[in-house]
Design a protein around this motif. Sequence first.
Motif, PDB file in Angstrom:
ATOM      1  N   THR A 138       0.846  -1.194   0.000  1.00 20.85           N
ATOM      2  CA  THR A 138       0.000   0.000   0.000  1.00 20.85           C
ATOM      3  C   THR A 138       0.878   1.240   0.000  1.00 20.85           C
ATOM      4  O   THR A 138       1.778   1.378   0.838  1.00 20.85           O
ATOM      5  CB  THR A 138      -0.921   0.022   1.229  1.00 20.85           C
ATOM      6  OG1 THR A 138      -1.769  -1.132   1.199  1.00 20.85           O
ATOM      7  CG2 THR A 138      -1.776   1.279   1.254  1.00 20.85           C
ATOM      8  N   ALA A 139       0.607   2.142  -0.938  1.00 17.35           N
ATOM      9  CA  ALA A 139       1.378   3.379  -1.016  1.00 17.35           C
ATOM     10  C   ALA A 139       1.067   4.269   0.183  1.00 17.35           C
ATOM     11  O   ALA A 139      -0.013   4.174   0.786  1.00 17.35           O
ATOM     12  CB  ALA A 139       1.060   4.111  -2.307  1.00 17.35           C
ATOM     13  N   ILE A 140       2.007   5.107   0.524  1.00 15.44           N
ATOM     14  CA  ILE A 140       1.849   5.977   1.691  1.00 15.44           C
ATOM     15  C   ILE A 140       2.319   7.394   1.349  1.00 15.44           C
ATOM     16  O   ILE A 140       3.347   7.575   0.691  1.00 15.44           O
ATOM     17  CB  ILE A 140       2.616   5.420   2.917  1.00 15.44           C
ATOM     18  CG1 ILE A 140       2.362   6.277   4.150  1.00 15.44           C
ATOM     19  CG2 ILE A 140       4.090   5.279   2.625  1.00 15.44           C
ATOM     20  CD1 ILE A 140       2.865   5.627   5.434  1.00 15.44           C
ATOM     21  N   SER A 141       1.530   8.370   1.733  1.00 18.30           N
ATOM     22  CA  SER A 141       1.896   9.782   1.613  1.00 18.30           C
ATOM     23  C   SER A 141       2.095  10.329   3.013  1.00 18.30           C
ATOM     24  O   SER A 141       1.342   9.973   3.933  1.00 18.30           O
ATOM     25  CB  SER A 141       0.785  10.569   0.905  1.00 18.30           C
ATOM     26  OG  SER A 141       0.490  10.039  -0.365  1.00 18.30           O
ATOM     27  N   GLU A 142       3.088  11.186   3.185  1.00 19.50           N
ATOM     28  CA  GLU A 142       3.371  11.733   4.505  1.00 19.50           C
ATOM     29  C   GLU A 142       3.387  13.252   4.453  1.00 19.50           C
ATOM     30  O   GLU A 142       3.860  13.851   3.480  1.00 19.50           O
ATOM     31  CB  GLU A 142       4.709  11.218   5.037  1.00 19.50           C
ATOM     32  CG  GLU A 142       4.745   9.712   5.226  1.00 19.50           C
ATOM     33  CD  GLU A 142       5.950   9.253   6.037  1.00 19.50           C
ATOM     34  OE1 GLU A 142       6.331   9.962   6.997  1.00 19.50           O
ATOM     35  OE2 GLU A 142       6.507   8.183   5.700  1.00 19.50           O
ATOM     36  N   LEU A 143       2.868  13.848   5.524  1.00 23.12           N
ATOM     37  CA  LEU A 143       2.817  15.300   5.612  1.00 23.12           C
ATOM     38  C   LEU A 143       3.169  15.718   7.029  1.00 23.12           C
ATOM     39  O   LEU A 143       2.515  15.298   7.987  1.00 23.12           O
ATOM     40  CB  LEU A 143       1.409  15.798   5.256  1.00 23.12           C
ATOM     41  CG  LEU A 143       1.235  17.297   5.007  1.00 23.12           C
ATOM     42  CD1 LEU A 143       2.082  17.743   3.827  1.00 23.12           C
ATOM     43  CD2 LEU A 143      -0.228  17.628   4.763  1.00 23.12           C
ATOM     44  N   GLU A 144       4.217  16.530   7.137  1.00 20.54           N
ATOM     45  CA  GLU A 144       4.636  17.069   8.431  1.00 20.54           C
ATOM     46  C   GLU A 144       4.874  18.571   8.276  1.00 20.54           C
ATOM     47  O   GLU A 144       5.403  19.015   7.263  1.00 20.54           O
ATOM     48  CB  GLU A 144       5.920  16.398   8.926  1.00 20.54           C
ATOM     49  CG  GLU A 144       5.759  14.958   9.332  1.00 20.54           C
ATOM     50  CD  GLU A 144       7.057  14.358   9.845  1.00 20.54           C
ATOM     51  OE1 GLU A 144       8.068  15.109   9.900  1.00 20.54           O
ATOM     52  OE2 GLU A 144       7.076  13.174  10.183  1.00 20.54           O
ATOM     53  N   PRO A 145       4.495  19.354   9.284  1.00 20.14           N
ATOM     54  CA  PRO A 145       4.695  20.804   9.188  1.00 20.14           C
ATOM     55  C   PRO A 145       6.123  21.192   9.525  1.00 20.14           C
ATOM     56  O   PRO A 145       6.876  20.408  10.117  1.00 20.14           O
ATOM     57  CB  PRO A 145       3.713  21.352  10.225  1.00 20.14           C
ATOM     58  CG  PRO A 145       3.662  20.270  11.277  1.00 20.14           C
ATOM     59  CD  PRO A 145       3.801  18.970  10.521  1.00 20.14           C
ATOM     60  N   GLU A 146       6.484  22.403   9.153  1.00 24.68           N
ATOM     61  CA  GLU A 146       7.756  22.954   9.572  1.00 24.68           C
ATOM     62  C   GLU A 146       7.702  23.283  11.056  1.00 24.68           C
ATOM     63  O   GLU A 146       6.641  23.307  11.679  1.00 24.68           O
ATOM     64  CB  GLU A 146       8.068  24.214   8.750  1.00 24.68           C
ATOM     65  CG  GLU A 146       8.214  23.961   7.264  1.00 24.68           C
ATOM     66  CD  GLU A 146       8.449  25.237   6.482  1.00 24.68           C
ATOM     67  OE1 GLU A 146       8.551  26.312   7.121  1.00 24.68           O
ATOM     68  OE2 GLU A 146       8.516  25.171   5.244  1.00 24.68           O
TER      69      GLU A 146
END
Length: 375
Positions: free
Chosen positions: A339-347
């Motif tokens: 399963t593909a995964i996208s990641e998002l983290e703020p500065e």
Amino acid sequence: MLDESLLDTPDALAEADHRGLLRGAAEAGARVRTAVRLATEAGIPNLKPDGRPRAVLIAGPGTASAGVADLLGTLAGSGCPVTRLHPTGVAPAAGALRWELPGWVGSLDLLLVATADGTEPGLSLLVDQAYRRGCTVVAVAPAHTPIADAVEGVYGLFVPMATAPYEQDEPPAATAPGLLWALLTPMLALLDRTGLITAPPDGLEKVADRLDHVAQRCGPAIATYSNPAKTLAAELAESLPLIWTEGLSSGPVGRRFAAALAELAGRPALAAHLPEALLSHTVLLSGALAAGADPDDFFRDRVEEQAALHARVVLLRDRAGGALTAAPAARELALSHDTAISELEPEQGGDLETLAELIAVTDFAAVYLALASAT
């Protein structure tokens, strides 16, 4: 299907944006500054409350009010219970909705009304009910509406909602970018005065700056390869997003993202918090929605045949690491099921700044997915 070529054609995006969604997302920072000014003019910085309320209750229609309650409840933590009053009625129309105060509400409690409409008779009745119970009332709504008259009539505090000129004829959708900040910002300033949360004027200015920064990074003129919102939108095409959140404030962001995908882009999504998501969504990764569930999908006609819906993990985190993190386990579980995964983290930044960045990027992603998807 997603028209990826449209994502990198600003003129085509503008032509497809009949609801002004991109403009609303870009104006989020300005909306915060306007809301701060209106809250100041309403007298919030001069308030001298006796202390924290026993409980905070939030009423209003739709996803925007739910988002305000969710975020304020998370930010307040254990300092005070924050409860959303869910409306009842036979239809989601302003005239049909009704709200009721719990029996225990009294003079020690605070009622917050958040609405982008302001014509709901049920909210006016709720304000009158709160007044008879001795409950303090504060409302954020468009100026010159019945709810404004109702709140001022019971000696409550009314703050005009920050609106844009193009919203005068038609109220924005409940998940429209910018609307959340128009309703939330005065509430943040108010609860800062009570000591329930920390949102001083300079902190709200930093939130506005961060929203402006995201608008520059995620604007329609920025190419997909360097635009995190366009990249996320392209990755979510033909997929069922499983939004896994980690951190104090990422939970409300994930739930808002799922609501925005449904309302703006017509896409289903499921949100869950780590580490519980690793258990509750495991079957989704190994069942019919798994990436490898349909071996014939590779041979389908990409033009004539609709793609099968496969799960894709979206990992939203409001902190970049730490000893107690389930992120490695989340990545391992997703990859073990192809399963593909996208990641998002703020500065880096304060809690409100990182929260604002996550909301803004996911708002832009939902808008791009809505505009570039065939309907």
